[in-house]
Motif scaffolding. Structure first.
Motif, PDB file in Angstrom:
ATOM      1  N   ASN A  90     -71.636 -44.809  94.887  1.00  0.00           N
ATOM      2  CA  ASN A  90     -72.640 -43.716  95.282  1.00  0.00           C
ATOM      3  C   ASN A  90     -72.560 -42.752  94.438  1.00  0.00           C
ATOM      4  O   ASN A  90     -71.233 -42.040  94.058  1.00  0.00           O
ATOM      5  CB  ASN A  90     -72.265 -42.967  96.685  1.00  0.00           C
ATOM      6  N   PHE A  91     -73.559 -42.035  93.799  1.00  0.00           N
ATOM      7  CA  PHE A  91     -73.620 -41.257  92.761  1.00  0.00           C
ATOM      8  C   PHE A  91     -73.201 -39.976  93.389  1.00  0.00           C
ATOM      9  O   PHE A  91     -72.552 -39.093  92.706  1.00  0.00           O
ATOM     10  CB  PHE A  91     -75.203 -40.810  92.375  1.00  0.00           C
ATOM     11  N   ALA A  92     -73.506 -39.699  94.712  1.00  0.00           N
ATOM     12  CA  ALA A  92     -73.098 -38.422  95.201  1.00  0.00           C
ATOM     13  C   ALA A  92     -71.377 -38.309  95.563  1.00  0.00           C
ATOM     14  O   ALA A  92     -70.865 -37.068  95.583  1.00  0.00           O
ATOM     15  CB  ALA A  92     -73.587 -38.216  96.685  1.00  0.00           C
ATOM     16  N   LEU A 108     -68.947 -33.658  93.157  1.00  0.00           N
ATOM     17  CA  LEU A 108     -67.934 -32.665  92.960  1.00  0.00           C
ATOM     18  C   LEU A 108     -67.152 -32.808  91.864  1.00  0.00           C
ATOM     19  O   LEU A 108     -67.011 -31.581  91.022  1.00  0.00           O
ATOM     20  CB  LEU A 108     -67.126 -32.489  94.406  1.00  0.00           C
ATOM     21  N   PRO A 109     -66.586 -33.961  91.261  1.00  0.00           N
ATOM     22  CA  PRO A 109     -66.038 -33.888  90.223  1.00  0.00           C
ATOM     23  C   PRO A 109     -66.706 -33.477  89.140  1.00  0.00           C
ATOM     24  O   PRO A 109     -66.361 -32.821  88.063  1.00  0.00           O
ATOM     25  CB  PRO A 109     -65.343 -35.388  90.039  1.00  0.00           C
ATOM     26  N   ILE A 113     -78.218 -33.242  89.765  1.00  0.00           N
ATOM     27  CA  ILE A 113     -78.826 -32.949  91.041  1.00  0.00           C
ATOM     28  C   ILE A 113     -79.863 -34.088  91.565  1.00  0.00           C
ATOM     29  O   ILE A 113     -79.857 -34.750  92.611  1.00  0.00           O
ATOM     30  CB  ILE A 113     -79.553 -31.682  91.094  1.00  0.00           C
ATOM     31  N   VAL A 114     -80.918 -34.398  90.592  1.00  0.00           N
ATOM     32  CA  VAL A 114     -81.639 -35.252  90.501  1.00  0.00           C
ATOM     33  C   VAL A 114     -81.187 -36.704  90.813  1.00  0.00           C
ATOM     34  O   VAL A 114     -81.576 -37.453  91.583  1.00  0.00           O
ATOM     35  CB  VAL A 114     -82.740 -35.469  89.380  1.00  0.00           C
ATOM     36  N   GLY A 115     -80.115 -37.134  90.109  1.00  0.00           N
ATOM     37  CA  GLY A 115     -79.347 -38.350  90.334  1.00  0.00           C
ATOM     38  C   GLY A 115     -78.733 -38.189  91.675  1.00  0.00           C
ATOM     39  O   GLY A 115     -79.028 -39.596  92.358  1.00  0.00           O
ATOM     40  N   THR A 116     -78.190 -37.359  92.211  1.00  0.00           N
ATOM     41  CA  THR A 116     -77.595 -37.419  93.428  1.00  0.00           C
ATOM     42  C   THR A 116     -78.776 -37.775  94.698  1.00  0.00           C
ATOM     43  O   THR A 116     -78.816 -38.360  95.606  1.00  0.00           O
ATOM     44  CB  THR A 116     -77.024 -36.064  93.729  1.00  0.00           C
ATOM     45  N   THR A 136     -71.154 -38.713 100.128  1.00  0.00           N
ATOM     46  CA  THR A 136     -70.598 -37.441  99.511  1.00  0.00           C
ATOM     47  C   THR A 136     -69.195 -37.336  99.165  1.00  0.00           C
ATOM     48  O   THR A 136     -68.559 -36.503  98.396  1.00  0.00           O
ATOM     49  CB  THR A 136     -71.347 -36.285  99.915  1.00  0.00           C
ATOM     50  N   GLN A 137     -68.452 -38.070 100.013  1.00  0.00           N
ATOM     51  CA  GLN A 137     -66.966 -38.076  99.813  1.00  0.00           C
ATOM     52  C   GLN A 137     -66.381 -38.956  98.942  1.00  0.00           C
ATOM     53  O   GLN A 137     -67.040 -39.852  98.678  1.00  0.00           O
ATOM     54  CB  GLN A 137     -66.366 -38.305 101.250  1.00  0.00           C
TER      55      GLN A 137
END
Length: 185
Positions: free
Chosen positions: A84-86, A90-91, A123-126, A162-163
């Motif tokens: 997952n891209f998300a 954070l990193p 942002i767009v990738g996520t 997202t984790q």
């Protein structure tokens, strides 16, 4: 030949003496309010310990209510089997923050490039990755469990995606790229 009387229970049946002693102990009322509170705290702590261990091992019996059930298990496996891209957002943002601090001291052009191209790309990738995740998940949920189980499951999947994989609880039970079976009923 295996004994079928113990199938599924995982523990021996308590003797009558043990069962009566446990029931009497449970029925015995404490003498003071403090003793009652202490007893309640001990019970809550025992439940918490079992749930914490279940989150680490994936034991379905003791998972918290929000994590239980075949739909939630399928959603977890669906998210965990793909990259997952998300989960890297954070990193990436921490690295971007460091780059802003370094580039801001070097030149304004570097800061402009980071702001205009790298940040929107993240942002767009996520967002695109989450849209793909949700669409595929909804389709699979409808096929496997019917249209009623989609609601709530997609937000659970987005939050889980997202984790970082190593910090997800319950721990991932499938490997990346593994195909999902039909054992979710």
């Amino acid at each position: 030949m295996a004994d079928e009387t113990e199938a599924g229970k995982g523990r021996p049946t308590p003797s009558r003496k043990e069962a009566e002693a446990a029931r009497k102990k449970q029925m015995k009322t404490p003498m003071t309010r403090k003793e009652q509170a202490k007893r309640d705290r001990a019970v809550r702590e025992e439940i918490r310990v079992k749930q914490r261990d279940a989150l680490k091992t994936g034991d379905e019996r003791y998972l918290p209510a929000r994590e239980q059930g075949p739909v939630r298990r399928f959603v977890r496996d669906y998210v965990d089997r793909r990259r997952n891209f998300a989960e890297y957002l954070l990193p990436f943002l921490v690295i971007l923050l460091v780059l802003f601090a370094v580039a801001g001291n070097i030149s304004d052009q570097a800061t402009t490039v980071l702001t205009a191209f790298v940040y929107p790309f993240l942002i767009v990738g996520t967002i695109l990755d989450e849209v793909i995740l949700v669409r595929g998940l909804k389709r699979e949920l409808r096929e496997r469990f019917g249209p009623d189980n989609v609601k709530g499951s997609t937000s659970y999947a987005v939050l889980r995606s997202t984790q970082l994989r190593r910090f997800r609880l319950p721990k991932p039970q499938v490997k990346r790229g593994e195909t999902l079976g039909t054992h979710y009923r």
